[in-house]
Motif scaffolding. Structure first.
Motif, mmCIF file in Angstrom:
data_model
loop_
_atom_site.group_PDB
_atom_site.id
_atom_site.type_symbol
_atom_site.label_atom_id
_atom_site.label_comp_id
_atom_site.label_asym_id
_atom_site.label_seq_id
_atom_site.Cartn_x
_atom_site.Cartn_y
_atom_site.Cartn_z
ATOM 1 N N ILE A 1 2.489 -2.534 -9.276
ATOM 2 C CA ILE A 1 3.305 -2.410 -9.373
ATOM 3 C C ILE A 1 3.525 -1.412 -7.855
ATOM 4 C CG2 ILE A 1 5.542 -0.395 -9.694
ATOM 5 C CD1 ILE A 1 5.364 -2.464 -11.714
ATOM 6 N N ARG A 2 4.660 -2.256 -7.221
ATOM 7 C CA ARG A 2 4.743 -1.957 -5.410
ATOM 8 C C ARG A 2 6.111 -1.302 -5.462
ATOM 9 N NH1 ARG A 2 0.831 -0.720 -1.408
ATOM 10 N NH2 ARG A 2 -0.727 -2.283 -2.591
ATOM 11 N N GLN A 3 6.123 -0.659 -4.744
ATOM 12 C CA GLN A 3 7.853 0.340 -4.568
ATOM 13 C C GLN A 3 8.772 -0.426 -6.011
ATOM 14 O OE1 GLN A 3 8.213 -1.940 -0.660
ATOM 15 N NE2 GLN A 3 7.090 -0.582 0.357
ATOM 16 N N HIS A 4 8.458 0.368 -6.436
ATOM 17 C CA HIS A 4 8.902 -0.030 -8.238
ATOM 18 C C HIS A 4 9.866 -1.909 -8.581
ATOM 19 C CE1 HIS A 4 9.495 4.035 -7.442
ATOM 20 N NE2 HIS A 4 10.087 4.111 -6.045
ATOM 21 N N LYS A 5 8.332 -3.014 -8.329
ATOM 22 C CA LYS A 5 8.846 -3.606 -8.418
ATOM 23 C C LYS A 5 7.774 -4.125 -8.549
ATOM 24 C CE LYS A 5 12.050 -5.127 -4.420
ATOM 25 N NZ LYS A 5 12.707 -5.315 -3.234
ATOM 26 N N LYS A 6 7.954 -5.093 -9.363
ATOM 27 C CA LYS A 6 6.456 -6.082 -10.017
ATOM 28 C C LYS A 6 6.084 -6.892 -9.125
ATOM 29 C CE LYS A 6 7.220 -5.261 -14.869
ATOM 30 N NZ LYS A 6 7.082 -6.012 -16.661
ATOM 31 N N VAL A 7 4.907 -7.165 -8.719
ATOM 32 C CA VAL A 7 4.905 -7.887 -7.812
ATOM 33 C C VAL A 7 2.725 -8.092 -7.747
ATOM 34 C CG1 VAL A 7 5.718 -7.492 -5.685
ATOM 35 C CG2 VAL A 7 3.223 -6.300 -5.789
ATOM 36 N N ARG A 8 2.426 -9.536 -7.317
ATOM 37 C CA ARG A 8 1.216 -10.010 -7.260
ATOM 38 C C ARG A 8 0.772 -9.688 -6.488
ATOM 39 N NH1 ARG A 8 0.966 -15.373 -7.864
ATOM 40 N NH2 ARG A 8 3.321 -15.439 -7.807
ATOM 41 N N LYS A 9 -0.588 -9.461 -5.684
ATOM 42 C CA LYS A 9 -1.143 -9.990 -4.333
ATOM 43 C C LYS A 9 -1.558 -10.717 -4.732
ATOM 44 C CE LYS A 9 -3.578 -6.154 -2.902
ATOM 45 N NZ LYS A 9 -4.515 -5.226 -2.855
ATOM 46 N N VAL A 10 -1.255 -11.636 -3.500
ATOM 47 C CA VAL A 10 -2.281 -13.250 -3.470
ATOM 48 C C VAL A 10 -2.854 -13.092 -2.414
ATOM 49 C CG1 VAL A 10 -1.740 -15.350 -3.137
ATOM 50 C CG2 VAL A 10 -0.268 -14.085 -4.955
ATOM 51 N N LEU A 11 -4.321 -13.277 -2.223
ATOM 52 C CA LEU A 11 -5.220 -13.539 -0.985
ATOM 53 C C LEU A 11 -4.652 -14.951 -0.370
ATOM 54 C CD1 LEU A 11 -7.499 -12.157 0.777
ATOM 55 C CD2 LEU A 11 -8.668 -13.726 -0.861
ATOM 56 N N LEU A 12 -4.614 -14.296 1.421
ATOM 57 C CA LEU A 12 -4.316 -15.542 1.886
ATOM 58 C C LEU A 12 -5.183 -15.600 3.403
ATOM 59 C CD1 LEU A 12 -0.425 -14.900 3.651
ATOM 60 C CD2 LEU A 12 -1.069 -15.827 1.810
ATOM 61 N N GLY A 13 -5.832 -14.616 3.436
ATOM 62 C CA GLY A 13 -6.987 -15.235 3.770
ATOM 63 C C GLY A 13 -8.177 -13.850 4.785
ATOM 64 N N THR A 14 -8.924 -13.916 5.900
ATOM 65 C CA THR A 14 -9.441 -12.753 6.465
ATOM 66 C C THR A 14 -8.528 -12.703 7.981
ATOM 67 O OG1 THR A 14 -11.313 -14.183 7.281
ATOM 68 C CG2 THR A 14 -11.587 -12.906 5.012
ATOM 69 N N ARG A 15 -8.721 -12.498 8.534
ATOM 70 C CA ARG A 15 -8.070 -12.409 10.064
ATOM 71 C C ARG A 15 -8.928 -12.002 11.208
ATOM 72 N NH1 ARG A 15 -4.497 -9.306 13.246
ATOM 73 N NH2 ARG A 15 -4.213 -7.570 13.106
ATOM 74 N N LYS A 16 -9.761 -10.982 10.713
ATOM 75 C CA LYS A 16 -10.515 -10.380 11.812
ATOM 76 C C LYS A 16 -11.723 -9.036 10.940
ATOM 77 C CE LYS A 16 -7.829 -6.358 13.195
ATOM 78 N NZ LYS A 16 -6.914 -6.065 13.553
ATOM 79 N N PHE A 17 -12.958 -9.472 12.006
ATOM 80 C CA PHE A 17 -14.132 -8.708 11.779
ATOM 81 C C PHE A 17 -14.441 -7.764 12.579
ATOM 82 C CE2 PHE A 17 -18.358 -7.848 13.035
ATOM 83 C CZ PHE A 17 -18.896 -7.287 12.475
ATOM 84 N N CYS A 18 -14.153 -6.678 12.183
ATOM 85 C CA CYS A 18 -15.023 -5.573 13.153
ATOM 86 C C CYS A 18 -16.088 -4.860 13.530
ATOM 87 C CB CYS A 18 -14.127 -4.083 13.939
ATOM 88 S SG CYS A 18 -11.491 -4.221 13.510
ATOM 89 N N SER A 19 -17.321 -4.534 14.308
ATOM 90 C CA SER A 19 -18.081 -4.343 14.102
ATOM 91 C C SER A 19 -17.924 -2.660 14.366
ATOM 92 C CB SER A 19 -19.283 -4.622 15.534
ATOM 93 O OG SER A 19 -20.626 -4.458 15.503
ATOM 94 N N ILE A 20 -18.666 -2.048 13.572
ATOM 95 C CA ILE A 20 -19.139 -0.642 14.120
ATOM 96 C C ILE A 20 -20.164 -0.307 14.350
ATOM 97 C CG2 ILE A 20 -18.377 2.033 11.948
ATOM 98 C CD1 ILE A 20 -17.077 0.192 10.385
ATOM 99 N N THR A 21 -20.075 0.539 14.987
ATOM 100 C CA THR A 21 -21.604 1.484 16.013
ATOM 101 C C THR A 21 -21.121 2.821 15.634
ATOM 102 O OG1 THR A 21 -20.454 0.818 17.103
ATOM 103 C CG2 THR A 21 -21.847 -0.606 17.339
ATOM 104 N N THR A 22 -22.261 3.557 15.323
ATOM 105 C CA THR A 22 -21.943 4.879 15.234
ATOM 106 C C THR A 22 -23.282 5.373 16.382
ATOM 107 O OG1 THR A 22 -22.176 7.015 14.549
ATOM 108 C CG2 THR A 22 -22.800 5.556 13.716
ATOM 109 N N LYS A 23 -23.587 6.144 16.805
ATOM 110 C CA LYS A 23 -24.712 7.235 17.900
ATOM 111 C C LYS A 23 -25.434 8.348 17.096
ATOM 112 C CE LYS A 23 -23.419 5.603 22.493
ATOM 113 N NZ LYS A 23 -23.740 4.717 23.385
#
Length: 140
Positions: free
Chosen positions: A62-84
């Motif tokens: 249920i999303r915004q009071h409607k029945k929906v399916r979440k369909v994976l379209l793909g991956t868009r980007k990668f972000c490196s995570i660094t911390t000191k």
């Protein structure tokens, strides 16, 4: 050990509605956290997450009071995570846990597909508005 986030793009498909009948297309971009030693390990973990998420494609939510399916379209980007600061992400699982998400919408299925491929497209950001933020702040 390296760390990063990968964004996965989902299309919200209204239950019982053909795609060409939808007036707008809601996209959800979810960011997942991964720890990895090298690019091969990252690729394996991302592919395992894709396989898992594709199995979820037929589930109705249920999303915004409607029945929906979440369909994976793909991956868009990668972000490196660094911390000191040592230990900041030590408590975060490397199992592909979700870090954050954003909602967008467009009136074109073509733009939705292009966005999922990493192309530059014009989308509208789904804004919860000040009322949503004010309610969240009240709860703190």
């Amino acid at each position: 050990m390296e760390a990063g986030s990968v964004s996965f793009i989902f299309l919200m498909v209204e239950d019982g509605t053909r795609l060409e009948e939808q007036g707008e297309f809601i996209l959800e971009e979810e960011y997942y956290y991964f720890k990895f030693r090298d690019n091969d390990e990252l690729r394996e973990k991302v592919m395992a997450k894709i396989d898992f998420l594709k199995q979820q494609n037929q589930q109705i939510i249920i999303r915004q009071h409607k029945k929906v399916r979440k369909v994976l379209l793909g991956t868009r980007k990668f972000c490196s995570i660094t911390t000191k600061v040592d230990g900041v992400f030590d408590s975060v699982s490397d199992s592909g846990c979700e870090l954050a998400y954003s909602l967008f919408y467009t009136d074109s299925l073509k733009n939705a597909a292009r966005f999922a491929q990493g192309d530059e497209v014009e989308l509208d950001y789904y804004d919860y508005g000040n009322d949503y933020l004010a309610k969240a702040m009240e709860m703190m």
